[in-house]
Write a protein that holds these residues in place. Structure first.
Motif, mmCIF file in Angstrom:
data_model
loop_
_atom_site.group_PDB
_atom_site.id
_atom_site.type_symbol
_atom_site.label_atom_id
_atom_site.label_comp_id
_atom_site.label_asym_id
_atom_site.label_seq_id
_atom_site.Cartn_x
_atom_site.Cartn_y
_atom_site.Cartn_z
ATOM 1 N N LYS A 249 0.723 -1.338 -0.110
ATOM 2 C CA LYS A 249 -0.185 -0.031 0.109
ATOM 3 C C LYS A 249 0.810 1.208 0.114
ATOM 4 N N ASN B 3 1.384 3.373 -1.941
ATOM 5 C CA ASN B 3 1.079 4.591 -2.652
ATOM 6 C C ASN B 3 -0.173 5.379 -1.969
ATOM 7 N N ASN C 157 -4.298 8.835 -3.025
ATOM 8 C CA ASN C 157 -3.510 7.817 -3.706
ATOM 9 C C ASN C 157 -2.407 8.558 -4.536
ATOM 10 N N SER D 134 -0.365 8.117 -7.629
ATOM 11 C CA SER D 134 -0.554 7.318 -8.752
ATOM 12 C C SER D 134 0.787 7.448 -9.677
ATOM 13 N N SER D 135 1.567 8.790 -9.351
ATOM 14 C CA SER D 135 2.849 8.702 -10.323
ATOM 15 C C SER D 135 3.764 9.531 -9.474
ATOM 16 N N THR D 136 4.947 8.920 -9.467
ATOM 17 C CA THR D 136 5.903 9.278 -8.549
ATOM 18 C C THR D 136 6.469 10.363 -9.013
ATOM 19 N N ASN E 294 -2.886 14.766 -12.402
ATOM 20 C CA ASN E 294 -3.397 13.652 -11.390
ATOM 21 C C ASN E 294 -2.636 12.867 -10.641
ATOM 22 N N ALA E 295 -1.259 13.490 -10.217
ATOM 23 C CA ALA E 295 -0.310 12.519 -9.658
ATOM 24 C C ALA E 295 -0.945 12.220 -8.416
ATOM 25 N N SER F 25 -4.596 11.721 -5.681
ATOM 26 C CA SER F 25 -5.963 11.879 -5.956
ATOM 27 C C SER F 25 -6.721 11.466 -4.633
ATOM 28 N N ARG G 208 -4.561 -1.300 -3.663
ATOM 29 C CA ARG G 208 -4.120 -0.324 -4.878
ATOM 30 C C ARG G 208 -4.660 0.953 -4.447
ATOM 31 N N ALA H 61 -7.501 1.954 -4.423
ATOM 32 C CA ALA H 61 -9.039 2.247 -4.896
ATOM 33 C C ALA H 61 -10.266 2.319 -3.971
#
Length: 277
Positions: A189, A191, A206, A208-210, A216-217, A219, A275, A277
């Motif tokens: 976990k 993220n 979250n 999502s993009s390091t 949208n890195a 959310s 994830r 989500a």
């Protein structure tokens, strides 16, 4: 300043470790944050870093059966054009290199210190990326080069530690000052990012993009703000952390959050997939 040690088997803290962090007994300052140097790996010398309201950072070594000893103390932050220290809201060890220390303050500056090289001056200063005081930060135990900061400008910023001239993402507005940030301690976990967002309550994000410059890195996954609109919770969410129970007994995660004006500690159950989500 007192540090109260807790044991996982006890419901009340042990005797406090009393820390004398002021050179002059007539000085007045508050401890604003603490961080341990063993968050990723155990250390031969257990240390705690403390940031103070007079702009100082102190590093103490904790020994079994002995009082804490101050091994470093230095003036880290000051207000421009004023002969006064700026409140050092946050300090944090780099969990991949405990000789590196980060600090942030009411002067809106992010600073990096190398304890081995000496503390006469920082090795790096970013004074342009935050538009208000830097009040929270943490390095990830799972991603070696990932640093996150939070500010009174209501924004979370992700950083590549190899290039601290600017964040890797567009500043993410959470609707309140970001007073505390905590990465999830488990790799599956990694993220998930927990935040205390003052008037916008406690939130889980979250990542999502390091290291990609994407809008949208970050959310939002879930939040608790007492049912109020963003920016309307006057109790102020100040302190927050993950509580990870025995995985053999439950797979659920819990969050403990403390608010300022109502002096309340809350416990939340998080039902989030691996994830995020």
């Amino acid at each position: 300043c007192d540090i109260y040690p807790f044991s996982s088997s006890e419901s009340i803290p042990g005797d406090p470790i009393k820390l004398n962090l002021l050179e002059n007994e007539q000085d007045e300052a508050y401890c604003l944050s603490v961080d341990w140097n063993d968050r990723k790996n155990s250390q031969n010398a257990l240390k705690v870093a403390v940031s103070l309201s007079n702009g100082y950072i102190s590093v103490l070594e904790i020994r079994d059966g002995a009082d804490a000893e101050v091994v470093n103390s230095f003036f880290a932050h000051e207000y421009p054009y004023l002969d006064a220290g700026a409140e050092a809201w946050i300090t944090s060890f780099d969990c991949w290199n405990p000789n590196v220390l980060y600090s942030g303050a009411d002067d809106s500056k992010l600073k990096v210190w190398d304890l081995n090289a000496g503390i006469q001056k920082p090795v790096l200063v970013n004074s342009t990326s935050h538009s208000a005081g830097v009040c929270s930060m943490q390095t990830s135990v799972h991603e070696e080069h990932l640093l996150v900061t939070g500010s009174y400008d209501n924004c979370i910023r992700l950083w590549d530690k190899r290039n601290l001239r600017c964040p890797t993402n567009n500043p993410y507005d959470v609707g309140g000052g970001v007073w505390r940030l905590k990465f999830h301690p488990h790799a599956e976990k990694k993220n998930l990012l927990l935040a205390a967002c003052m008037r916008s309550g406690f939130r889980i994000f979250n990542i999502s993009s390091t290291f990609k410059s994407e809008s949208n890195a970050i959310s939002l996954v879930s939040c608790y703000n007492n049912g109020l609109d963003d920016g309307k919770w006057e109790s102020l969410a100040y302190g927050v952390d993950w509580i990870i129970p025995d995985r053999e007994k439950t797979s659920e995660d819990f969050v403990a959050g403390a608010s300022f004006y109502d002096h309340t500690l809350r416990l939340f159950k998080c039902e989030i997939s691996s994830r995020g989500a």
